[in-house]
Design a protein around this motif. Structure first.
Motif, mmCIF file in Angstrom:
data_model
loop_
_atom_site.group_PDB
_atom_site.id
_atom_site.type_symbol
_atom_site.label_atom_id
_atom_site.label_comp_id
_atom_site.label_asym_id
_atom_site.label_seq_id
_atom_site.Cartn_x
_atom_site.Cartn_y
_atom_site.Cartn_z
ATOM 1 N N ASN A 1 0.853 -1.198 0.000
ATOM 2 C CA ASN A 1 0.000 0.000 0.000
ATOM 3 C C ASN A 1 0.889 1.249 0.000
ATOM 4 N N MET B 1 -7.843 -6.391 6.612
ATOM 5 C CA MET B 1 -8.333 -5.198 7.313
ATOM 6 C C MET B 1 -9.703 -5.510 7.843
ATOM 7 N N LEU B 2 -9.740 -6.447 8.765
ATOM 8 C CA LEU B 2 -11.019 -6.985 9.171
ATOM 9 C C LEU B 2 -11.661 -6.216 10.305
ATOM 10 N N ALA B 3 -10.849 -5.833 11.256
ATOM 11 C CA ALA B 3 -11.394 -5.308 12.501
ATOM 12 C C ALA B 3 -11.791 -3.850 12.345
ATOM 13 N N ASP C 1 -11.582 -9.304 3.269
ATOM 14 C CA ASP C 1 -12.402 -8.270 2.651
ATOM 15 C C ASP C 1 -11.721 -7.612 1.461
ATOM 16 N N GLY C 2 -10.595 -8.169 1.038
ATOM 17 C CA GLY C 2 -9.941 -7.635 -0.144
ATOM 18 C C GLY C 2 -9.190 -6.339 0.083
ATOM 19 N N CYS C 3 -9.178 -5.854 1.311
ATOM 20 C CA CYS C 3 -8.502 -4.600 1.598
ATOM 21 C C CYS C 3 -7.043 -4.844 1.971
ATOM 22 N N THR C 4 -6.156 -4.048 1.394
ATOM 23 C CA THR C 4 -4.732 -4.133 1.699
ATOM 24 C C THR C 4 -4.417 -3.075 2.733
ATOM 25 N N SER C 5 -4.065 -3.507 3.911
ATOM 26 C CA SER C 5 -3.846 -2.583 5.014
ATOM 27 C C SER C 5 -2.627 -1.698 4.802
ATOM 28 N N THR C 6 -2.619 -0.586 5.486
ATOM 29 C CA THR C 6 -1.465 0.314 5.480
ATOM 30 C C THR C 6 -0.325 -0.213 6.337
ATOM 31 N N LYS D 1 -10.619 -13.406 -7.140
ATOM 32 C CA LYS D 1 -11.809 -12.703 -7.651
ATOM 33 C C LYS D 1 -13.070 -13.320 -7.051
ATOM 34 N N SER E 1 -15.646 -11.528 -3.982
ATOM 35 C CA SER E 1 -16.960 -11.155 -4.500
ATOM 36 C C SER E 1 -17.979 -11.014 -3.376
ATOM 37 N N LEU E 2 -18.558 -9.851 -3.280
ATOM 38 C CA LEU E 2 -19.603 -9.605 -2.294
ATOM 39 C C LEU E 2 -20.739 -10.611 -2.438
ATOM 40 N N LEU F 1 -19.585 -13.391 4.315
ATOM 41 C CA LEU F 1 -19.870 -12.025 4.772
ATOM 42 C C LEU F 1 -21.169 -12.067 5.567
#
Lengths: 394, 394
Positions: free
Chosen positions: A46, A182-184, A223-228, A293, A297-298, A382
């Motif tokens: 990131n 980045m779950l919490a 959640d597909g988010c790449t943390s800082t 992918k 997916s939501l 989810l």
């Protein structure tokens, strides 16, 4: 025992006032003798990387890949905090180094928590030496450290692997971790520190660690988010002497796999642990991309939460994954039972599939029929709990 | 009035037995005289594209961009249904063409619903002619068609725009649409059909439609999923004579923008309509990519649902969007109020921001400070309703 399982390492955990209410929020992992040893790190890519990530990268660069200690704090990510944030991490490292009698550049740092909140370094610094001074060998110290980095984790994440080479050489690899992507809500990030008593140079450690992170931490997505702040570190004391690289790699891989599986299993709000396997892709890279992918997916995540084997959403994600794809060759299996074959609905045992979907762990396998590429990703469903956890930071 | 607003078009809607309970599930939009007119289409790039997408593309290719009718059905996506699915669409087109006295290749098709379920063509075919025969001009017919393509939509989506050129030439563009990305549980997809009385050749129509789709339908994301069935069509009767391309483009753009905004506003389970604007990117493409990364972030969507202006997640997404990025130059604004400036927390009017977050529409603006690139995406928050809608297909 985790980070203290390998000979030559001590640890400690305590409270320094970052979290409210006196909760443990600082951990230290250090060499028993205070000398710097070979070390390696894998960091978030990131571009908004946190101060601790930048400082740790700089320190590893300055020392040529050596470290005497890692300091980890929870309750504040110290990301998007500008120059002051960077100064705070350097101050934290100086503080640990001063207590240990080592150079500040030989201390690495990991932090996790809310982004964009100034780090309360002035309040923290006076309380750090006592935590560092309490460092010790043995299981209790490892537990204290692993506990201090927990945020919204419901269980400590620790793992130990032991390996023996053909000539009888042995090594131990221990590790601790927190988080799951980045779950919490308040405390972002996944952090992991591994230690080993193997003797290995920094380049070997870096190679081994990078290879282990691929199929473990990098093959897990909540959640597909790449943390800082994502950071994985490996320090090698050398106490057990040299060991063939392949043997060390096996043990490091085992610990990384265990820690990442523990993270996904503890993902908040999740009710399912889901292994997504893609085979028959044009390449391993394409298989991994396709699996990710589907995992991110939501709609697929919603179906998994609802225990609905709706494979239509799976083929739709595979078809838009940007990989070589021919619907007529696709097979989708839940728990080993093919629900879609050659791109259309397959007659199958719906009772068996329904039973599999009700379990805690779901196996979702997709074969693309295009080549020999394989890839796997671990994810979660989810659920309403995820939303509740992440709606607000307050 | 929507698809019947432009002179030269008729429409109809009715029930042919795809949906249970006799609900309307078939719509037809056709030229009043049954002759083929210039037509253009923009389709999903999902490689698992549904049968109707493949057939419509083939028909437009075969006719060189002409069509006399569009048949739309809801209740079954007819995707991942193999050769039988393709045959079913061809049969549907033949059926409509037979009733109209036109060639089957001059009929285009759009379908929406569950993926992977065989299409009940044998039950449907006998009931199609009556619906087609009922086609008529005027508002009621347009409403009937727009209603028949609704699935879990709570309101019809229709729009009309009128434009006048410098010389006094006029044209009308009307359109109808359903869905919002792959939002709905049983009925995937967004479909839109536009009609105009302008005289324009197929190449011009394709250029105009492609340009209009970019900043409207393609700048809207509800869940980041690319449907197997997404289709936007434009037919031009020529009844109003030629019009400058720029004038037609303006009207088509207006209708596409209105329909896409209506879709996002009707997104199920959503409580917020969110406009995400990125400025100062290295290019327009990078601005759009960054805006979409923020829009598709599970964590950002959760924060929006919780009315929490947690900009830390926004900069984290910007930093991992794969665009030129320097945290020290980033500004983030909610409702015009900067909460982050130069990459760190900005002193701001928290009361004003809190009031903005409570509104139905949220304006989230990010300036990257890297260049002149601009982009915007419309999205929604992620609420419990979305999960409830999408957990199961039954």
């Amino acid at each position: 025992m985790s980070v203290t399982a390998a000979g030559g390492f001590v640890a400690a955990g305590g409270a320094v006032g970052i979290k409210p209410g006196g909760a443990a929020d600082l951990a230290v992992v250090a060499t028993a003798d205070g000398r710097a040893v070979p070390a390696a790190g894998v960091f978030t890519d990131n571009l908004a990387a946190a101060a601790a990530v930048r400082v740790s990268q700089a320190h590893l660069g300055a020392t040529g890949g050596r470290a005497a200690a890692v300091v980890l704090s929870s309750g504040n990510a110290n990301a998007a905090t500008g120059r002051a944030g960077q100064d705070a991490v350097e101050a934290l490292c100086r503080c640990v180094a001063g207590e240990m009698g080592t150079a500040p550049e030989e201390v690495l740092a990991c932090q996790t928590g809310l982004i964009g909140v100034p780090f309360p370094i002035d309040a923290v610094v006076p309380r750090v030496p006592a935590v560092v001074a309490a460092r010790a060998a043995g299981e209790a110290a490892g537990v204290a450290a692993a506990s201090a980095i927990m945020t919204t984790d419901t269980v400590r994440k620790e793992a130990v692997a032991r390996a023996t080479g053909i000539g009888g050489a042995r090594c131990t690899v221990g590790g601790m971790a927190k988080g799951a992507a980045m779950l919490a809500p308040n405390m972002a990030t996944m952090l992991a520190v591994l230690t080993t008593d193997a003797a290995a140079d920094p380049a070997t450690l870096q190679r081994v660690l990078a290879a282990a992170v691929g199929p473990s931490f990098n093959a897990m997505t909540v959640d597909g988010c790449t943390s800082t702040n994502d950071t994985v570190l490996l320090l090698a004391s050398g106490a057990a002497g040299p060991i063939p690289e392949a043997v060390l790699a096996g043990a490091v891989g085992e610990v990384c796999a265990s820690l990442s599986e523990q993270m996904a299993a503890d993902a908040e709000g999740a009710t399912k642990l889901v292994h997504i396997r893609v085979t028959g892709a044009a390449s391993d890279g394409e298989a991994h991309r396709a699996a990710r992918k589907v995992a991110d997916s939501l709609l697929v995540k919603c179906s998994l939460n609802g225990e609905d084997p709706y494979w239509g959403r799976v083929v739709s994600e595979l078809g838009s994954a940007g990989v070589a794809f021919d619907l007529d060759r696709v097979t989708v299996r839940y728990g080993g039972v093919a629900v879609c074959a050659r791109g259309v609905a397959a007659v199958h045992d719906a009772v068996a599939v329904a039973a599999h979907m009700k379990g805690r762990t779901i196996e979702l396998a997709c074969d693309l029929g295009m080549g020999d590429g394989n890839g796997a990703v671990t994810t979660t469903d989810l659920g309403h709990g995820y939303l509740d956890e992440n709606r607000t930071t307050s």
